[in-house]
Scaffold this motif. Structure first.
Motif, short mmCIF file in Angstrom:
data_model
loop_
_atom_site.label_atom_id
_atom_site.label_comp_id
_atom_site.label_asym_id
_atom_site.label_seq_id
_atom_site.Cartn_x
_atom_site.Cartn_y
_atom_site.Cartn_z
N UNK A 190 0.83 -1.21 0.00
CA UNK A 190 0.00 0.00 0.00
C UNK A 190 0.87 1.26 0.00
N UNK A 191 1.93 1.27 0.81
CA UNK A 191 2.83 2.42 0.84
C UNK A 191 3.53 2.61 -0.50
N UNK A 192 3.94 1.52 -1.13
CA UNK A 192 4.59 1.60 -2.45
C UNK A 192 3.62 2.12 -3.49
N UNK A 193 2.38 1.65 -3.45
CA UNK A 193 1.36 2.12 -4.39
C UNK A 193 1.08 3.60 -4.19
N UNK A 194 0.97 4.03 -2.92
CA UNK A 194 0.77 5.46 -2.63
C UNK A 194 1.88 6.29 -3.27
N UNK A 195 3.11 5.83 -3.16
CA UNK A 195 4.25 6.53 -3.73
C UNK A 195 4.20 6.55 -5.26
N UNK A 196 3.84 5.42 -5.87
CA UNK A 196 3.95 5.28 -7.32
C UNK A 196 2.78 5.82 -8.12
N UNK A 216 15.27 -9.30 -13.60
CA UNK A 216 14.23 -8.46 -14.23
C UNK A 216 14.73 -7.08 -14.63
N UNK A 217 15.90 -6.68 -14.22
CA UNK A 217 16.55 -5.42 -14.55
C UNK A 217 15.62 -4.20 -14.52
N UNK A 218 15.03 -3.90 -13.37
CA UNK A 218 14.20 -2.70 -13.27
C UNK A 218 15.07 -1.44 -13.25
N UNK A 219 14.44 -0.31 -13.49
CA UNK A 219 15.13 0.96 -13.43
C UNK A 219 15.12 1.54 -12.02
N UNK A 220 14.19 1.06 -11.20
CA UNK A 220 14.06 1.53 -9.83
C UNK A 220 13.47 0.40 -9.00
N UNK A 221 13.87 0.33 -7.73
CA UNK A 221 13.33 -0.65 -6.79
C UNK A 221 12.66 0.11 -5.66
N UNK A 222 11.48 -0.35 -5.26
CA UNK A 222 10.75 0.26 -4.15
C UNK A 222 10.58 -0.79 -3.05
N UNK A 223 10.97 -0.43 -1.83
CA UNK A 223 10.87 -1.33 -0.69
C UNK A 223 10.32 -0.57 0.51
N UNK A 224 9.81 -1.32 1.48
CA UNK A 224 9.44 -0.73 2.76
C UNK A 224 10.67 -0.60 3.63
N UNK A 225 10.56 0.23 4.65
CA UNK A 225 11.73 0.46 5.50
C UNK A 225 12.06 -0.73 6.38
N UNK A 226 11.06 -1.57 6.63
CA UNK A 226 11.26 -2.75 7.48
C UNK A 226 10.08 -3.68 7.26
N UNK A 231 22.43 -1.93 -8.19
CA UNK A 231 23.07 -0.78 -8.82
C UNK A 231 22.07 0.13 -9.51
N UNK A 232 20.83 0.10 -9.01
CA UNK A 232 19.78 1.01 -9.49
C UNK A 232 19.25 1.77 -8.28
N UNK A 233 18.59 2.89 -8.51
CA UNK A 233 18.03 3.64 -7.38
C UNK A 233 17.02 2.80 -6.58
N UNK A 234 17.04 2.99 -5.28
CA UNK A 234 16.12 2.32 -4.38
C UNK A 234 15.34 3.39 -3.62
N UNK A 235 14.02 3.29 -3.66
CA UNK A 235 13.16 4.17 -2.90
C UNK A 235 12.66 3.38 -1.69
N UNK A 236 12.85 3.91 -0.51
CA UNK A 236 12.38 3.29 0.72
C UNK A 236 11.15 4.07 1.17
N UNK A 237 10.00 3.39 1.15
CA UNK A 237 8.76 4.07 1.53
C UNK A 237 8.49 3.84 3.01
N UNK A 238 8.06 4.89 3.69
CA UNK A 238 7.71 4.73 5.11
C UNK A 238 6.38 4.00 5.23
N UNK A 239 6.23 3.25 6.30
CA UNK A 239 5.00 2.52 6.55
C UNK A 239 4.20 3.24 7.61
N UNK A 240 2.90 3.35 7.38
CA UNK A 240 2.05 3.96 8.39
C UNK A 240 0.96 2.96 8.74
N UNK A 241 0.59 2.96 9.98
CA UNK A 241 -0.41 2.01 10.46
C UNK A 241 -1.55 2.74 11.13
#
Length: 124
Positions: free
Chosen positions: A14-20, A82-92, A114-124
């Motif tokens: 959900x946090x990744x989708x909010x970002x994207x 899969x060689x993406x241009x960007x990776x999105x992950x949660x912080x934990x 070796x590609x940019x990584x976006x770390x999305x914050x999680x909210x509960x």
């Protein structure tokens, strides 16, 4: 653009989708990989959340990765394959009990690709 979301929970997805959502174009591809941790059902539900939330924003591909207990290795392999241009992950881990610090899986991904990584914050 090709984005890879690495997730283990509906909260992370959900946090990744909010970002994207505002950043995607219908010609983009989002690959969502889940690595089941302690709650395999949540990891499976995370893939469904991505399909529902990103429908119409981009082409969505989902994959449940097998893991030998090391989610970082499974995700790094998925990124290499899969060689993406960007990776999105949660912080934990996608759990309120995980706390605010950057988790070991997120840290391993940041250090291992070796590609940019976006770390999305999680909210509960």
């Amino acid at each position: 653009m090709h984005v890879l979301i690495a997730t283990d929970s509906v909260h992370t997805t959900a946090a990744a989708c909010d970002y994207l959502e505002s950043r995607l174009d219908p010609e983009d591809t989002v690959t969502v990989v889940s690595v089941p941790g302690t709650d395999a059902r949540d990891a499976d539900d995370a893939l469904n959340v991505a399909n529902a939330r990103l429908l119409g924003y981009a082409t969505v591909e989902t994959d449940r990765l097998a893991s030998d207990g090391d989610p970082t290795s499974a995700i790094l392999s998925a990124v290499a394959d899969r060689t993406p241009e960007i990776v999105v992950v949660g912080q934990h881990a996608g759990s309120p009990e995980a706390g605010p610090r950057l988790g070991s899986t997120a840290r391993g991904i940041i250090e291992g690709v070796d590609v940019p990584v976006v770390v999305v914050p999680l909210s509960f």
